[in-house]
Design a protein around this motif. Structure first.
Motif: not given
Length: 191
Positions: A79-106
């Motif tokens: 079902e779509v809702s279960e697939a979205v739930k699984k994807a959300r769980q995997e996405a929260t495990k795969n969170i990465v930090k990126i560097s942003i200059v002045d809070g707006r660009t790279i």
């Protein structure tokens, strides 16, 4: 009267029983991070069997806090809702930090390839906005980048474009880190 005041002034702690040790310990409520979520893509797949057609769904989800953290996940289910739930769980495990200059660009331009997709990201001046389309725009928006110019070349598959964008953002180094690695000052690198 004094007893009532003492009761009011004392701190009441909830306790939770640890089932392994049988001991009671104070219950601490940990604040949950508020992450925004974007369903990038959902698609259906059909497997034809002797008994008929079996339908399955795949979802691709992005999560981020719009302050420099972003994650990507995929999930499959009946079902779509279960697939979205699984994807959300995997996405929260795969969170990465990126560097942003002045809070707006790279800090600098970057090119990254994933599969048959190539993504080019360039820093932009203040007020330029997100000059990006499709999955690149979704990733940059949920990551919190406000001013950037991008171009995606090759395949337009959303999952590959999103992965290439996240890999490009992760590979960007802050100027301070680059200066330390080269053994120079920040001013020497900036010119």
């Amino acid at each position: 009267m004094e007893d009532k005041e003492n009761v009011k002034n004392t701190e009441v702690k909830a306790v939770k029983k640890d089932f392994k040790t049988g001991m009671k310990k104070p219950f601490k409520k940990t604040p949950t991070k508020t992450l925004d979520e974007v369903v990038l893509e959902t698609k259906a797949g059909v497997k034809v069997t002797k008994g008929g057609r079996q339908r399955r769904f795949q979802a691709v989800v992005l999560v981020g806090d719009k302050k420099g953290q972003v994650g990507l996940g995929t999930g499959k289910a009946n079902e779509v809702s279960e697939a979205v739930k699984k994807a959300r769980q995997e996405a929260t495990k795969n969170i990465v930090k990126i560097s942003i200059v002045d809070g707006r660009t790279i800090p600098h331009e970057v090119v990254r390839k994933e599969g048959a997709t190539t993504v080019i990201l360039k820093p932009a001046f203040a007020g330029c906005g997100l000059v990006a389309g499709g999955a690149v725009r979704s990733v940059l928006d949920i990551a919190g980048v406000k001013d950037i110019v991008s171009k995606s070349l090759g395949s337009r598959k959303k999952i590959n474009v999103a992965r290439a964008t996240i890999n490009a953002l992760v590979s960007v180094k802050p100027i301070e880190v680059e200066a330390l690695e080269r053994g120079k000052t920040k001013e020497e690198i900036l010119g």
